[in-house]
Write an enzyme that holds these catalytic residues in place. Structure first.
Site, PDB file in Angstrom:
ATOM      1  N   LYS A  57     -10.523 -17.772  22.145  1.00 18.19           N
ATOM      2  CA  LYS A  57     -10.669 -16.335  22.416  1.00 18.19           C
ATOM      3  C   LYS A  57     -12.082 -16.035  22.916  1.00 18.19           C
ATOM      4  O   LYS A  57     -12.274 -15.278  23.866  1.00 18.19           O
ATOM      5  CB  LYS A  57     -10.415 -15.529  21.131  1.00 18.19           C
ATOM      6  N   GLN A 101      -9.294 -12.523  12.168  1.00 21.57           N
ATOM      7  CA  GLN A 101      -8.411 -13.674  12.311  1.00 21.57           C
ATOM      8  C   GLN A 101      -7.602 -13.876  11.032  1.00 21.57           C
ATOM      9  O   GLN A 101      -8.146 -13.902   9.927  1.00 21.57           O
ATOM     10  CB  GLN A 101      -9.247 -14.938  12.624  1.00 21.57           C
ATOM     11  N   ASP A 124      -5.465  -5.956  17.926  1.00 20.74           N
ATOM     12  CA  ASP A 124      -4.321  -6.757  17.481  1.00 20.74           C
ATOM     13  C   ASP A 124      -3.059  -5.912  17.318  1.00 20.74           C
ATOM     14  O   ASP A 124      -1.964  -6.452  17.184  1.00 20.74           O
ATOM     15  CB  ASP A 124      -4.640  -7.338  16.094  1.00 20.74           C
TER      16      ASP A 124
HETATM   17  N1  GUN Z   1      -3.551 -15.678  13.675  1.00 18.36           N
HETATM   18  C1  GUN Z   1      -2.626 -16.236  14.497  1.00 18.36           C
HETATM   19  N2  GUN Z   1      -2.338 -15.409  15.522  1.00 18.36           N
HETATM   20  C2  GUN Z   1      -3.077 -14.295  15.331  1.00 18.36           C
HETATM   21  C3  GUN Z   1      -3.216 -13.081  16.061  1.00 18.36           C
HETATM   22  O1  GUN Z   1      -2.579 -12.829  17.090  1.00 18.36           O
HETATM   23  N3  GUN Z   1      -4.089 -12.185  15.533  1.00 18.36           N
HETATM   24  C4  GUN Z   1      -4.769 -12.415  14.384  1.00 18.36           C
HETATM   25  N4  GUN Z   1      -5.586 -11.471  13.943  1.00 18.36           N
HETATM   26  N5  GUN Z   1      -4.673 -13.522  13.695  1.00 18.36           N
HETATM   27  C5  GUN Z   1      -3.830 -14.463  14.167  1.00 18.36           C
END
Ligand code: GUN
Length: 303
Positions: A57, A101, A124
């Protein structure tokens, strides 16, 4: 054996195209408003898979021209420390998107953290206000993985309206939002989960089958309707040490009409949608329309 009748949905290439658009829209936002999108990822603990996601990311957002920051906390961090970080980021005008995350280490309450996010910065799409927005069909951030799945199909010209979409998994990250977003696009949807009876029969009725379980190669070739679109959201470490999805992809070749590879399918699209949401959040903070900037960038890219 790879059958020529099954086509791959190349998430890597499609995400690259989206990222170019975000990069152009970012430049346009800078020129018009002197604003640089800011994304902060909060990473708690040392989970190896999360570390990889966060690195990817970070790289993608930097390439798009964003100001990127990662706040790292030890797995021993307290709930109060985590809340203090979220409060600080909510109040920082240079931060337009916040991503905590998931999963958080055991002992931390992720709901309480997500509830605390400023919905405008919740890129998100997981906070209660965001969930209300996508459930009601109102403006707001859409969760990145389901949005990425739909964007991938759209860019391959694959219709959703009128199709039967079956999703295995009812998580807030994938199952529930993809059902809602596909319904908004006039699909007929079925959500399957661990207590579903006759799972294989439900899957065989899918025009679009979404596997979001987190179990290595669980979906077998004979669960797939010939010609169906198969979106494999799983990323598992197989017994052979290689990454694999929730679908037995090799066996599905020659049965599915279209399928996403793992890696290189849904994963890169999730990141591309995170960038889009962040760009839109930054634009909104300046009273600008991020969707319009993206559409302009897409128009330039298409020539
Ligand atoms: N962990 C795995 N995929 C995601 C996601 O799309 N967002 C977040 N915040 N955590 C994750």
């Amino acid at each position: 054996m790879t059958s020529p009748s099954t086509q791959l949905l190349d998430g890597k290439a499609t995400a690259a195209a989206v990222r170019v658009e975000v990069q152009a829209a970012t430049a346009a936002l800078r020129d018009a408003h002197g604003l640089q999108p800011g994304l902060t990822v909060v990473l708690v603990g040392e989970d190896p898979a999360s570390q990889v996601y966060v690195r990817n990311k970070d790289r993608a957002a930097t390439e798009a021209g964003f100001q990127v920051d990662t706040v790292r906390l030890p797995a021993t961090a307290s709930q109060e420390e985590l809340h203090a970080v979220v409060d600080r980021l909510n109040a920082d005008p240079a931060v337009h998107g916040i991503l905590v995350q998931l999963p958080l280490p055991a002992g931390l309450d992720s709901d309480a953290v997500i509830d605390r996010l400023d919905p405008a910065k919740d890129v998100d799409g997981l906070s209660p206000r965001s969930v209300a927005a996508w459930t009601l069909g109102r403006p707001g951030h859409r969760p990145c993985t389901p949005a990425g799945c739909l964007e991938l199909m759209a860019r391959y010209g694959l219709e959703v309206a009128g199709k039967h979409l079956v999703v295995i998994g009812r998580s807030m990250l994938v199952g529930k939002p993809i059902a809602t977003l596909a319904l908004e696009r006039n699909a007929t949807v079925t959500i399957c989960h661990s207590r579903t009876q006759g799972l294989e029969d439900h899957c065989r009725r899918a025009d679009i089958l979404v596997a979001a379980v987190g179990r290595e190669r669980m979906v077998k070739a004979d669960w797939i309707r010939p010609g169906a679109v198969v979106l494999d959201v799983g990323i598992n470490r197989g017994a052979d040490g290689k990454l694999c999805g929730d679908v037995d992809t090799e066996a599905a070749m020659g049965v599915a009409g279209w399928i996403t590879p793992v890696p290189g399918g849904v994963g890169p699209m999730t990141i591309a949608m995170l960038l889009r949401n962040t760009l839109c959040a930054a634009a909104a903070s300046a009273g600008a329309d991020g969707e319009a900037l993206l559409a302009g960038a897409a128009g330039v890219a298409a020539g």
